[in-house]
Scaffold this active site. Structure first.
Site, PDB file in Angstrom:
ATOM      1  N   TRP A  99       0.828  -1.215   0.000  1.00  0.00           N
ATOM      2  CA  TRP A  99       0.000   0.000   0.000  1.00  0.00           C
ATOM      3  C   TRP A  99       0.858   1.258   0.000  1.00  0.00           C
ATOM      4  CZ3 TRP A  99      -4.126  -1.678  -1.863  1.00  0.00           C
ATOM      5  CH2 TRP A  99      -4.619  -2.940  -1.501  1.00  0.00           C
ATOM      6  N   ASP A 166      -1.797   6.739   6.449  1.00  0.00           N
ATOM      7  CA  ASP A 166      -2.854   5.825   6.025  1.00  0.00           C
ATOM      8  C   ASP A 166      -3.089   4.877   7.196  1.00  0.00           C
ATOM      9  OD1 ASP A 166      -4.425   3.791   5.011  1.00  0.00           O
ATOM     10  OD2 ASP A 166      -3.120   3.317   3.322  1.00  0.00           O
ATOM     11  N   LYS A 190     -12.304  -2.147   7.919  1.00  0.00           N
ATOM     12  CA  LYS A 190     -11.619  -3.017   8.872  1.00  0.00           C
ATOM     13  C   LYS A 190     -12.185  -2.815  10.280  1.00  0.00           C
ATOM     14  CE  LYS A 190      -8.254  -3.508   5.586  1.00  0.00           C
ATOM     15  NZ  LYS A 190      -8.243  -2.921   4.245  1.00  0.00           N
TER      16      LYS A 190
END
Length: 357
Positions: A99, A166, A190
């Site tokens: 990511w 992030d 999540k």
């Protein structure tokens, strides 16, 4: 058979949030309409949006000078929204996995990007430390938890420049000193809600500094001015997010959640370290509380497929590791009860008795 949901995302949600969402799908607030078909301009939904923002601010102790946005597009969209809004000359990125690399790729479209630290040399099995942060950066970007490799920042780092994070996969899992960051973003799927809504926490004074003209939908200021309703927001995901935050508050908030997450991680990592069949893949000091990655020990590598099927037969869902790491990954997000972790541990111990003499 009871299912134990270890999916990496979209992932497990609190049962009461799911039940309240199901009721709202049939009849929202006694309106005779489904939450799926109401206008986002109604007073009822504005109250949902406002309550979700207020709960988020309370649970994470977000200061008044920071604005909260609920947007579409996922964290992947924020990979270019962030540099579009903040990158004038040069940005710094810490590369800790897939990511981070995707975020770096997008940022390079808008200016110079310096990768100031990386753990790629050891397949992202640790969090880089001891690096110097240049003071001429427009911002420094980190990924606080790495779902694929199972590594996580354990503290909020000090940065001499605007810090951007992030936090898709560990938001609300531990207390965060928001004041150390200029901007925090992440997908909700999540720890906060279902797929479809993205959160942004941004300090207003860092905006409006770039010289480029911004498309209307990319400019954070437009979304701030319209309370996340510059365009139609993801109505249903925001409702479920609100219900999830209500649940989190009801159990004692983020400090209680951190205790529970540590207990779950200690239980599973303890079994990985004890059981001769399994080996953890991340450096011990950087092990994630959210995504626990492990593989079969070398003498037992040919048992990986058998264990996966055995665990599946015991109700374990989503424990197959990412293809870049292999093995297994147990995602222990906020809503996962410790009973599910214990069930996985029991499964590992039973498999051990079958194969270790």
């Amino acid at each position: 058979m009871k299912k134990h949901n270890f999916n990496a995302g979209p992932s497990i949600l609190p049962r009461e949030a799911i039940e309240n969402a199901a009721k709202a799908v049939l009849d929202f607030n006694g309106s005779g309409l489904s939450i799926l078909e109401i206008s986002h301009r109604t007073k009822d939904f504005e109250e949902v949006n406002d309550e979700a923002m207020a709960l988020f601010r309370e649970l994470l102790n977000i200061p008044d000078e920071y604005k909260i946005l609920f947007l579409g597009g996922g964290a992947s969209t924020q990979f270019f929204h962030v540099p579009y809004n903040l990158l004038e000359k040069k940005a710094g990125y810490v590369n800790t996995g897939v990511w981070s690399k995707k975020a770096i790729k997008e940022a390079k479209l808008f200016g110079e990007v310096e990768v100031i630290a990386s753990s790629e040399d050891k397949n992202f099995t640790y969090i880089p430390k001891g690096y110097k942060i240049p003071t001429d950066l427009d911002y420094l970007h980190i990924t606080s938890n790495n779902t694929i490799y199972g590594t996580e920042y354990k503290t909020d780092i000090d940065s001499p420049v605007t810090l951007v994070a992030d936090m898709s996969s560990d938001i609300l899992s531990r207390p965060v000193d928001v004041k150390k960051y200029g901007l925090i973003y992440g997908g909700a799927q999540k720890n906060m809600g279902p797929a479809g809504v993205t959160f942004v926490i941004v300090r207003e004074d860092i905006l409006g500094k770039v010289s480029r003209q911004l498309p209307s939908m990319v400019d954070y200021r437009n979304h701030i001015a319209n309370n996340s309703m510059f365009n139609t927001p993801p109505v249903f995901p925001i409702f479920v997010l609100k219900e999830t935050l209500k649940w989190l508050k009801s159990i004692g908030g983020v400090p209680e959640m951190q205790k529970r997450n540590k207990a779950k991680a200690d239980l599973l990592y303890g079994e990985i370290d004890r059981n001769p069949l399994f080996v953890g893949t991340a450096a011990k000091e950087d092990r994630s509380l959210m995504n626990i990655c492990f593989v079969m020990a070398e003498p037992y590598q040919d048992l990986a497929a058998e264990f996966l099927e055995f665990a599946k037969g015991k109700g374990m869902v989503g424990i197959k590791g990412h293809r870049l790491v292999g093995g297994f990954r147990a995602s222990c997000y906020n809503a996962l009860p410790i009973e599910s972790v214990q069930a996985l541990v029991d499964c590992m111990q039973e498999f051990e008795k079958m194969h270790v003499k």
